[in-house]
Design an enzyme around this catalytic site. Structure first.
Site, PDB file in Angstrom:
ATOM      1  N   ARG A 240       0.846  -1.196   0.000  1.00 42.26           N
ATOM      2  CA  ARG A 240       0.000   0.000   0.000  1.00 42.26           C
ATOM      3  C   ARG A 240       0.886   1.252   0.000  1.00 42.26           C
ATOM      4  O   ARG A 240       2.103   1.160   0.186  1.00 42.26           O
ATOM      5  CB  ARG A 240      -0.923   0.004   1.239  1.00 42.26           C
ATOM      6  CG  ARG A 240      -2.017  -1.039   1.172  1.00 42.26           C
ATOM      7  CD  ARG A 240      -2.783  -1.146   2.478  1.00 42.26           C
ATOM      8  NE  ARG A 240      -1.961  -1.721   3.536  1.00 42.26           N
ATOM      9  CZ  ARG A 240      -2.373  -1.893   4.792  1.00 42.26           C
ATOM     10  NH1 ARG A 240      -3.598  -1.537   5.145  1.00 42.26           N
ATOM     11  NH2 ARG A 240      -1.580  -2.431   5.695  1.00 42.26           N
TER      12      ARG A 240
ATOM     13  N   LYS B 239       2.178   1.851   7.191  1.00 38.44           N
ATOM     14  CA  LYS B 239       2.598   1.033   8.334  1.00 38.44           C
ATOM     15  C   LYS B 239       3.459   1.840   9.299  1.00 38.44           C
ATOM     16  O   LYS B 239       4.007   2.899   8.947  1.00 38.44           O
ATOM     17  CB  LYS B 239       3.412  -0.183   7.843  1.00 38.44           C
ATOM     18  CG  LYS B 239       2.620  -1.160   7.010  1.00 38.44           C
ATOM     19  CD  LYS B 239       1.362  -1.647   7.675  1.00 38.44           C
ATOM     20  CE  LYS B 239       1.612  -2.712   8.721  1.00 38.44           C
ATOM     21  NZ  LYS B 239       0.308  -3.235   9.251  1.00 38.44           N
TER      22      LYS B 239
ATOM     23  N   TYR C  27      -0.489   4.378  10.572  1.00 41.38           N
ATOM     24  CA  TYR C  27      -0.778   3.377  11.608  1.00 41.38           C
ATOM     25  C   TYR C  27       0.478   3.220  12.461  1.00 41.38           C
ATOM     26  O   TYR C  27       1.586   3.165  11.923  1.00 41.38           O
ATOM     27  CB  TYR C  27      -1.103   2.011  10.983  1.00 41.38           C
ATOM     28  CG  TYR C  27      -2.468   1.917  10.343  1.00 41.38           C
ATOM     29  CD1 TYR C  27      -3.625   2.097  11.093  1.00 41.38           C
ATOM     30  CD2 TYR C  27      -2.607   1.624   8.998  1.00 41.38           C
ATOM     31  CE1 TYR C  27      -4.883   2.005  10.510  1.00 41.38           C
ATOM     32  CE2 TYR C  27      -3.862   1.532   8.398  1.00 41.38           C
ATOM     33  CZ  TYR C  27      -4.992   1.729   9.158  1.00 41.38           C
ATOM     34  OH  TYR C  27      -6.240   1.633   8.586  1.00 41.38           O
TER      35      TYR C  27
ATOM     36  N   HIS D 158       0.208   1.347  16.027  1.00 37.76           N
ATOM     37  CA  HIS D 158       0.054   0.169  16.900  1.00 37.76           C
ATOM     38  C   HIS D 158       1.166   0.113  17.950  1.00 37.76           C
ATOM     39  O   HIS D 158       1.872  -0.888  18.094  1.00 37.76           O
ATOM     40  CB  HIS D 158       0.010  -1.122  16.056  1.00 37.76           C
ATOM     41  CG  HIS D 158      -1.159  -1.170  15.122  1.00 37.76           C
ATOM     42  ND1 HIS D 158      -2.459  -1.329  15.555  1.00 37.76           N
ATOM     43  CD2 HIS D 158      -1.230  -1.033  13.773  1.00 37.76           C
ATOM     44  CE1 HIS D 158      -3.279  -1.297  14.518  1.00 37.76           C
ATOM     45  NE2 HIS D 158      -2.564  -1.115  13.427  1.00 37.76           N
TER      46      HIS D 158
ATOM     47  N   GLU E  12      -5.033   4.479  14.017  1.00 40.30           N
ATOM     48  CA  GLU E  12      -5.924   3.544  14.717  1.00 40.30           C
ATOM     49  C   GLU E  12      -6.565   4.119  15.972  1.00 40.30           C
ATOM     50  O   GLU E  12      -7.478   3.497  16.518  1.00 40.30           O
ATOM     51  CB  GLU E  12      -5.184   2.236  15.051  1.00 40.30           C
ATOM     52  CG  GLU E  12      -4.116   2.320  16.133  1.00 40.30           C
ATOM     53  CD  GLU E  12      -2.757   2.757  15.612  1.00 40.30           C
ATOM     54  OE1 GLU E  12      -2.655   3.143  14.438  1.00 40.30           O
ATOM     55  OE2 GLU E  12      -1.784   2.718  16.399  1.00 40.30           O
TER      56      GLU E  12
ATOM     57  N   ASP F 116      -5.059 -10.746  14.202  1.00 41.77           N
ATOM     58  CA  ASP F 116      -4.190  -9.617  14.575  1.00 41.77           C
ATOM     59  C   ASP F 116      -4.362  -9.241  16.045  1.00 41.77           C
ATOM     60  O   ASP F 116      -3.570  -8.477  16.590  1.00 41.77           O
ATOM     61  CB  ASP F 116      -4.431  -8.410  13.654  1.00 41.77           C
ATOM     62  CG  ASP F 116      -5.849  -7.865  13.754  1.00 41.77           C
ATOM     63  OD1 ASP F 116      -6.765  -8.607  14.160  1.00 41.77           O
ATOM     64  OD2 ASP F 116      -6.039  -6.674  13.434  1.00 41.77           O
TER      65      ASP F 116
HETATM   66  N1  NAD Z   1      -6.565  -9.907   9.825  1.00 47.81           N
HETATM   67  C1  NAD Z   1      -6.717  -8.694   9.319  1.00 47.81           C
HETATM   68  O1  NAD Z   1      -6.086  -8.331   8.332  1.00 47.81           O
HETATM   69  C2  NAD Z   1      -7.692  -7.745   9.947  1.00 47.81           C
HETATM   70  C3  NAD Z   1      -8.091  -6.572   9.268  1.00 47.81           C
HETATM   71  C4  NAD Z   1      -9.052  -5.747   9.867  1.00 47.81           C
HETATM   72  C5  NAD Z   1      -9.567  -6.087  11.135  1.00 47.81           C
HETATM   73  N2  NAD Z   1      -9.131  -7.214  11.752  1.00 47.81           N
HETATM   74  C6  NAD Z   1      -9.662  -7.660  13.075  1.00 47.81           C
HETATM   75  O2  NAD Z   1     -10.998  -8.118  12.916  1.00 47.81           O
HETATM   76  C7  NAD Z   1     -11.631  -8.094  14.197  1.00 47.81           C
HETATM   77  C8  NAD Z   1     -13.015  -7.456  14.076  1.00 47.81           C
HETATM   78  O3  NAD Z   1     -12.872  -6.074  13.771  1.00 47.81           O
HETATM   79  P1  NAD Z   1     -14.149  -5.126  13.577  1.00 47.81           P
HETATM   80  O4  NAD Z   1     -13.625  -3.849  13.016  1.00 47.81           O
HETATM   81  O5  NAD Z   1     -15.210  -5.853  12.864  1.00 47.81           O
HETATM   82  O6  NAD Z   1     -14.597  -4.907  15.099  1.00 47.81           O
HETATM   83  P2  NAD Z   1     -16.035  -4.388  15.597  1.00 47.81           P
HETATM   84  O7  NAD Z   1     -15.795  -3.792  16.935  1.00 47.81           O
HETATM   85  O8  NAD Z   1     -16.691  -3.576  14.545  1.00 47.81           O
HETATM   86  O9  NAD Z   1     -16.896  -5.731  15.758  1.00 47.81           O
HETATM   87  C9  NAD Z   1     -16.632  -6.719  16.712  1.00 47.81           C
HETATM   88  C10 NAD Z   1     -17.936  -7.411  17.064  1.00 47.81           C
HETATM   89  O10 NAD Z   1     -17.604  -8.555  17.879  1.00 47.81           O
HETATM   90  C11 NAD Z   1     -18.660  -8.708  18.804  1.00 47.81           C
HETATM   91  N3  NAD Z   1     -18.227  -9.598  19.888  1.00 47.81           N
HETATM   92  C12 NAD Z   1     -17.350  -9.334  20.892  1.00 47.81           C
HETATM   93  N4  NAD Z   1     -17.197 -10.420  21.657  1.00 47.81           N
HETATM   94  C13 NAD Z   1     -17.990 -11.398  21.139  1.00 47.81           C
HETATM   95  C14 NAD Z   1     -18.264 -12.758  21.489  1.00 47.81           C
HETATM   96  N5  NAD Z   1     -17.688 -13.322  22.540  1.00 47.81           N
HETATM   97  N6  NAD Z   1     -19.101 -13.450  20.718  1.00 47.81           N
HETATM   98  C15 NAD Z   1     -19.703 -12.882  19.635  1.00 47.81           C
HETATM   99  N7  NAD Z   1     -19.482 -11.599  19.257  1.00 47.81           N
HETATM  100  C16 NAD Z   1     -18.634 -10.875  19.999  1.00 47.81           C
HETATM  101  C17 NAD Z   1     -18.984  -7.287  19.231  1.00 47.81           C
HETATM  102  O11 NAD Z   1     -20.255  -7.170  19.827  1.00 47.81           O
HETATM  103  C18 NAD Z   1     -18.903  -6.541  17.881  1.00 47.81           C
HETATM  104  O12 NAD Z   1     -20.166  -6.477  17.231  1.00 47.81           O
HETATM  105  C19 NAD Z   1     -10.672  -7.305  15.098  1.00 47.81           C
HETATM  106  O13 NAD Z   1      -9.917  -8.235  15.862  1.00 47.81           O
HETATM  107  C20 NAD Z   1      -9.765  -6.596  14.129  1.00 47.81           C
HETATM  108  O14 NAD Z   1      -8.503  -6.292  14.700  1.00 47.81           O
HETATM  109  C21 NAD Z   1      -8.204  -8.027  11.196  1.00 47.81           C
END
Ligand code: NAD
Length: 371
Positions: free
Chosen positions: A15, A75, A94, A96, A118, A270
């Site tokens: 990116r 990054k 970002y 972190h 973030e 992550d």
């Molecule tokens: N791997 C990647 O490249 C990447 C990229 C972007 C985001 N992410 C990760 O994805 C995850 C989700 O991000 P988001 O932006 O959607 O967050 P978000 O806060 O929008 O949504 C999280 C949801 O999880 C729910 N939740 C929490 N605990 C729960 C449980 N025990 N059971 C069921 N639901 C539960 C919450 O109520 C909420 O609706 C985060 O960990 C974020 O860091 C990873």
């Protein structure tokens, strides 16, 4: 202001901090933009395209860091980059920092003013500069699941949408936030049967309204989770507990209840991952198999689609970046949301949660900036 865009040097990062289109916006605001030669290669934006957008091209990163009043990146800065940052300069990217003490100390020593994407907030208390990457990861997660379900990659050999006369695959989304909603949208679009589990009843109500009966919403009790995991062809892990490691919702024992060749996509990797058997993987080798279940656990999913991701990120960062370029530190003083993004200023940590995580002293940004 002179705004600098170095080429990203973190491994497998394609990116870029400013797209040519964003450069055009900064130039229209009367700023100069200095882009390192080749910075846009990962998104197919050549130096000539950046020049046409109004940028000047720098031969190397050191010229960008030496001349820029604000450095815009994607990054967190790497060691050779921190060393070039200086007092009076703004870094917008970002960071972190909470889990990265060496970088935090490097930024403090540099004297730079660092605003982290973030932790910038919006009026609803959300994180608007994280959301676009969650949107990308959510949509991509179903593509990843669809590929992993194919026989050649160890999957069950299922087409998620089915065909007439053959039932579609079952997709379970755990966590109906930004990632989960976008995953569900793509899974529904493919014709899969989709269930979303969440622990927030208000959120389940919103999802029920949004999908108009096209997805099943279920409260995430332990027994509902166990039942849905056992019946799913693909499970998307998309939970987040802000500021905490992801809870381990699917244990190794539960894998034994799943259909052989079913797929787990752990988007929350992550944050440590929400499946007990997850470990981070890369785009070059994205999956592994445990007890017959295919795991996809890429920690930087948006990196697979840098063109889409750079554009989406730039749309979100642009208003904040322009405010910083237009008004400098006064923009941070004037906007509480941008101030929430301020992590380091004048050698001090200015974000409470970051300071607490790193066991460093917190400096109140208002007092520090007034001093
Ligand atoms: N791997 C990647 O490249 C990447 C990229 C972007 C985001 N992410 C990760 O994805 C995850 C989700 O991000 P988001 O932006 O959607 O967050 P978000 O806060 O929008 O949504 C999280 C949801 O999880 C729910 N939740 C929490 N605990 C729960 C449980 N025990 N059971 C069921 N639901 C539960 C919450 O109520 C909420 O609706 C985060 O960990 C974020 O860091 C990873």
């Amino acid at each position: 202001m002179l705004v600098g865009v170095p080429k990203e040097i973190k491994l497998s990062e394609y990116r870029v901090g400013l797209t040519p289109s964003a450069v055009g916006e900064y130039v229209a605001h009367g700023h100069q933009v200095l882009v390192e030669s080749g910075a846009g290669a990962g998104i197919g934006a050549t130096d000539a395209i950046y020049r046409a957008a109004g940028a000047t091209i720098a031969a190397d990163a050191s010229e960008v860091f030496a001349k820029a009043g604000m450095v815009v990146k994607v990054k967190e800065p790497q060691l050779p980059e921190w060393k070039q940052l200086r007092p009076g300069q703004i870094l917008f990217t970002y960071l972190h920092l909470a889990a990265d003490a060496p970088q935090a100390r490097g930024l403090m020593a540099s004297g730079v003013t660092a605003v982290a994407y973030e932790t910038v907030t919006d009026a609803r208390g959300h994180l608007p500069l994280l959301a676009p990457m969650s949107e990308v990861a959510g949509r991509l997660s179903v593509q990843a699941a669809a590929t992993a379900l194919q026989k050649a990659t160890g999957g069950r050999g299922i087409l998620l949408g089915g065909v007439p006369g053959v039932q579609p695959g079952k997709v379970l989304v755990i966590g109906g936030g930004v990632v989960g909603t976008h995953a569900a949208r793509v899974a529904v679009g493919l014709g899969a049967m989709v269930t979303i589990l969440d622990r927030s009843l208000p959120r389940l109500r919103e999802l029920d309204d949004l999908f108009m009966g096209r997805v099943v919403t279920r409260y995430a009790t332990r027994d509902a989770l166990a039942e849905e995991v056992a019946g799913a062809d693909a499970v998307i892990g998309a939970v987040l507990i802000p500021g905490a490691a992801a809870p381990k919702l699917v244990s190794r024992k539960m894998l034994g209840t799943m259909k052989p060749g079913a797929v787990l996509v752990d988007v929350a990797i992550d944050q440590g991952g929400c499946f007990e058997t997850s470990r981070p993987t890369t785009h070059l080798d994205p999956t592994f198999i445990v007890d017959g279940i295919v795991h996809y656990c890429v920690a930087n999913m948006p990196g697979a689609v840098p063109l889409t991701s750079s554009a989406a990120l730039n749309h979100a960062t642009l208003p904040f970046g322009l405010a910083l370029a237009d008004k400098g530190l006064a923009a941070i003083a004037a906007d509480p949301h941008l101030r929430n993004g301020l992590n380091v200023h004048a050698g001090r940590i200015t974000h409470k949660a970051v300071a607490d995580s790193l066991h460093l002293d917190f400096a109140d940004p208002d007092r520090l900036m007034a001093a």
